[in-house]
Design a protein around this motif. Structure first.
Motif, PDB file in Angstrom:
ATOM      1  N   SER A 180      68.386  43.771  39.574  1.00 17.92           N
ATOM      2  CA  SER A 180      67.338  43.343  40.506  1.00 17.92           C
ATOM      3  C   SER A 180      67.886  42.542  41.669  1.00 17.92           C
ATOM      4  CB  SER A 180      66.303  42.485  39.785  1.00 17.92           C
ATOM      5  OG  SER A 180      65.680  43.222  38.780  1.00 17.92           O
TER       6      SER A 180
ATOM      7  N   TYR B 187      60.687  51.355  41.735  1.00 17.54           N
ATOM      8  CA  TYR B 187      60.714  49.890  41.810  1.00 17.54           C
ATOM      9  C   TYR B 187      61.809  49.370  42.739  1.00 17.54           C
ATOM     10  CZ  TYR B 187      57.531  50.217  37.895  1.00 17.54           C
ATOM     11  OH  TYR B 187      56.459  50.528  37.100  1.00 17.54           O
TER      12      TYR B 187
ATOM     13  N   SER C 256      64.295  46.347  39.929  1.00 16.22           N
ATOM     14  CA  SER C 256      63.231  45.953  40.848  1.00 16.22           C
ATOM     15  C   SER C 256      63.828  45.311  42.097  1.00 16.22           C
ATOM     16  CB  SER C 256      62.217  45.031  40.169  1.00 16.22           C
ATOM     17  OG  SER C 256      62.681  43.733  40.088  1.00 16.22           O
TER      18      SER C 256
END
Length: 188
Positions: A40, A81, A60
């Motif tokens: 992420s 995402y 993400s």
């Protein structure tokens, strides 16, 4: 945030070793394991992943810009995402299984000699994409822009022409049956 440029990472198991969030520019990841790794908020620009394993990584807000996956296995990779700004990926000799590109812009992407099994391309822009020698078994094309997409050497796809945008889309005579699956026909 860490900034790394023109660095090669070899045989690192990020499922047990901490992956450092950062910006990776022109880096190569060779034979690395990213299973269940938190990627992420990282950015990969002009990077190559070679012979890497990705099983349900957390991606993400991760950026992939001009990234190539070669000989990689990607399972449960949820591309929707990711950060979609300047998103650009290509795949060579890779396996994508139970992945999702829901609503992603993949215009001009290349999928070469890859197994793309049970992958969701719903609401995607796949215009001008080339599926060169790819197996698309159980992959979903629904409300997908397939203008100028090349399926001439692809196999095992099922596309409903009524639910997708097809214009100048390329098929071979041998694989046209993939457009007729919804009609339950016996094509011999």
């Amino acid at each position: 945030m860490k900034l790394l440029f023109d660095t090669t990472f070899n045989k690192i198991n990020y499922s047990t070793e901490l992956f450092e969030t950062g910006e990776y520019d022109s880096c190569v990841f060779n034979s690395c394991n990213f299973s269940k790794t938190i990627l992420s908020n990282s950015s990969f620009i002009n990077c190559e992943f070679i012979n890497c394993n990705f099983e349900t990584p957390n991606i993400s807000n991760t950026s992939f810009k001009e990234v190539i996956f070669k000989e990689c296995t990607l399972v449960g990779f949820q591309f929707e995402y990711c950060n979609d700004f300047l998103f650009e990926v290509s795949f060579e000799n890779s396996v994508l299984q139970v992945c999702s590109f829901f609503k992603m812009n993949l215009k001009n992407s290349k999928f070469i000699n890859s197994k793309i099994i049970d992958v969701d391309f719903t609401n995607c822009n796949l215009s001008n994409v080339k599926f060169d020698s790819c197996d698309l078994s159980k992959s979903i094309f629904e409300n997908t822009n397939l203008e100028k997409t090349d399926f001439t050497t692809a196999i095992h796809f099922s596309i409903n022409p009524e639910n997708n945008k097809l214009s100048k889309t390329k098929f071979s005579n041998e694989n046209l049956s993939g457009l007729l699956n919804q009609y339950d026909l016996d094509i011999i």
